[in-house]
Design a protein around this motif. Structure first.
Motif, PDB file in Angstrom:
ATOM      1  N   ASN A  87      38.980  37.655  45.578  1.00 26.80           N
ATOM      2  CA  ASN A  87      37.323  37.373  46.097  1.00 26.80           C
ATOM      3  C   ASN A  87      36.239  37.368  44.755  1.00 26.80           C
ATOM      4  OD1 ASN A  87      37.823  37.569  49.011  1.00 26.80           O
ATOM      5  ND2 ASN A  87      37.670  39.584  48.777  1.00 26.80           N
TER       6      ASN A  87
ATOM      7  N   ASP B  44      33.052  36.826  44.954  1.00 19.28           N
ATOM      8  CA  ASP B  44      31.825  36.722  45.757  1.00 19.28           C
ATOM      9  C   ASP B  44      30.883  37.761  45.255  1.00 19.28           C
ATOM     10  OD1 ASP B  44      33.301  39.048  46.636  1.00 19.28           O
ATOM     11  OD2 ASP B  44      33.392  38.480  48.622  1.00 19.28           O
ATOM     12  N   LYS B  45      30.871  37.905  43.953  1.00 19.97           N
ATOM     13  CA  LYS B  45      29.852  38.807  43.551  1.00 19.97           C
ATOM     14  C   LYS B  45      29.713  38.687  42.104  1.00 19.97           C
ATOM     15  CE  LYS B  45      33.250  42.613  43.438  1.00 19.97           C
ATOM     16  NZ  LYS B  45      33.601  43.793  43.783  1.00 19.97           N
TER      17      LYS B  45
ATOM     18  N   PHE C 173      28.330  32.349  42.268  1.00 24.33           N
ATOM     19  CA  PHE C 173      28.991  33.388  41.562  1.00 24.33           C
ATOM     20  C   PHE C 173      29.984  32.879  40.506  1.00 24.33           C
ATOM     21  CE2 PHE C 173      28.031  34.943  45.870  1.00 24.33           C
ATOM     22  CZ  PHE C 173      27.118  36.144  45.307  1.00 24.33           C
TER      23      PHE C 173
ATOM     24  N   TRP D  12      42.336  31.834  46.710  1.00 22.47           N
ATOM     25  CA  TRP D  12      41.298  32.806  46.242  1.00 22.47           C
ATOM     26  C   TRP D  12      39.903  32.396  47.105  1.00 22.47           C
ATOM     27  CZ3 TRP D  12      40.877  32.751  40.201  1.00 22.47           C
ATOM     28  CH2 TRP D  12      42.146  33.324  39.880  1.00 22.47           C
ATOM     29  N   ASN D  13      39.174  33.376  47.152  1.00 25.48           N
ATOM     30  CA  ASN D  13      37.664  33.102  47.893  1.00 25.48           C
ATOM     31  C   ASN D  13      36.841  33.194  46.976  1.00 25.48           C
ATOM     32  OD1 ASN D  13      35.653  33.193  49.624  1.00 25.48           O
ATOM     33  ND2 ASN D  13      35.695  35.437  49.658  1.00 25.48           N
ATOM     34  N   LEU D  14      36.507  31.653  46.368  1.00 29.90           N
ATOM     35  CA  LEU D  14      35.716  31.361  45.282  1.00 29.90           C
ATOM     36  C   LEU D  14      34.328  30.938  45.765  1.00 29.90           C
ATOM     37  CD1 LEU D  14      38.133  29.578  42.917  1.00 29.90           C
ATOM     38  CD2 LEU D  14      37.610  32.089  42.820  1.00 29.90           C
ATOM     39  N   GLN D  15      33.306  31.775  45.649  1.00 28.32           N
ATOM     40  CA  GLN D  15      31.989  31.426  46.169  1.00 28.32           C
ATOM     41  C   GLN D  15      31.086  30.736  45.141  1.00 28.32           C
ATOM     42  OE1 GLN D  15      31.173  31.774  49.722  1.00 28.32           O
ATOM     43  NE2 GLN D  15      33.602  32.050  49.494  1.00 28.32           N
TER      44      GLN D  15
ATOM     45  N   TYR E 264      42.918  43.004  45.402  1.00 25.05           N
ATOM     46  CA  TYR E 264      42.560  42.135  46.380  1.00 25.05           C
ATOM     47  C   TYR E 264      43.977  41.576  46.779  1.00 25.05           C
ATOM     48  CZ  TYR E 264      38.094  42.052  44.059  1.00 25.05           C
ATOM     49  OH  TYR E 264      36.910  42.413  43.729  1.00 25.05           O
TER      50      TYR E 264
END
Length: 147
Positions: free
Chosen positions: A2, A4-5, A77, A71-74, A16
Motif C-alpha cells: 500500500n 496510501d499515506k 501520495f 500494489w495499491n498506489l493512491q 504488506y
C-alpha cells in the motif's frame, strides 16, 4: 503493498501482502504482442517441452509487471516510480499459477520538498509459497502538505 499515506507515515519494517492474481495464457499472448517478446519458451508449446521447464513459462517481465499492478498506489501520495535494484527471476511462473506480492519497508530517504523515497523489499510468490521474483523497489512518496 500500500502506498496510501505520506512519506513521514511509513515505518521501517512495515509489511504488506497483496491480493492474488492468476496468470493466464491470454496474459502471455497479450504481453508478447505488447512487448514484441515472442521467445518460444513463452509462446511455443513444442519448443517449451524440450526445455528444462517442460512447458511454457511466463515472461519474467510479465510477472514483474503484474506484481506491480497488485500494489495499491493512491494518487496524491505517489509522486513517481523511482526505480528497482537487485531484480531476480528465481523460479518459473507457469500458466495457472496464482501470484501475490509480499513487501517490507526497508529504507526511507528524504528528498527535500518533493517528498522522499521509500524502498521496499519485494517478493512475488506463487501459491506454493515459492518466490518467483525478488527485487528492491523504490517509490517517490509525497510529504504531508504544509498549510
Amino acid at each position: 503493498m500500500n502506498v496510501d499515506k505520506y512519506f513521514e507515515e511509513f515505518e521501517i519494517g512495515e509489511r504488506y501482502v497483496s491480493r492474488g492474481r492468476t496468470i493466464t495464457e491470454t496474459d502471455l499472448v497479450n504481453f508478447s504482442g505488447l512487448s514484441g517478446d515472442w521467445y518460444p519458451l513463452h509462446t511455443d508449446v513444442e519448443y517449451a517441452k524440450q526445455t528444462p521447464f517442460k512447458q511454457r513459462i511466463a515472461h519474467g517481465m510479465l510477472v514483474l509487471s503484474i506484481g506491480t499492478g497488485l500494489w495499491n498506489l493512491q494518487p496524491g501520495f505517489v509522486v513517481a516510480f523511482y526505480g528497482m535494484d537487485r531484480v531476480r527471476f528465481v523460479n518459473p511462473t507457469i500458466i495457472g499459477d496464482t501470484i501475490h506480492v509480499e513487501s517490507e519497508v526497508i529504507e526511507k530517504t528524504d528528498k527535500g520538498e518533493k517528498g522522499g523515497v521509500v524502498t521496499f523489499r519485494q517478493e512475488i510468490k506463487k501459491q506454493t509459497g515459492e518466490v518467483v521474483v525478488s527485487a528492491l523497489k523504490k517509490i517517490l512518496v509525497a510529504k504531508k502538505p504544509v498549510y
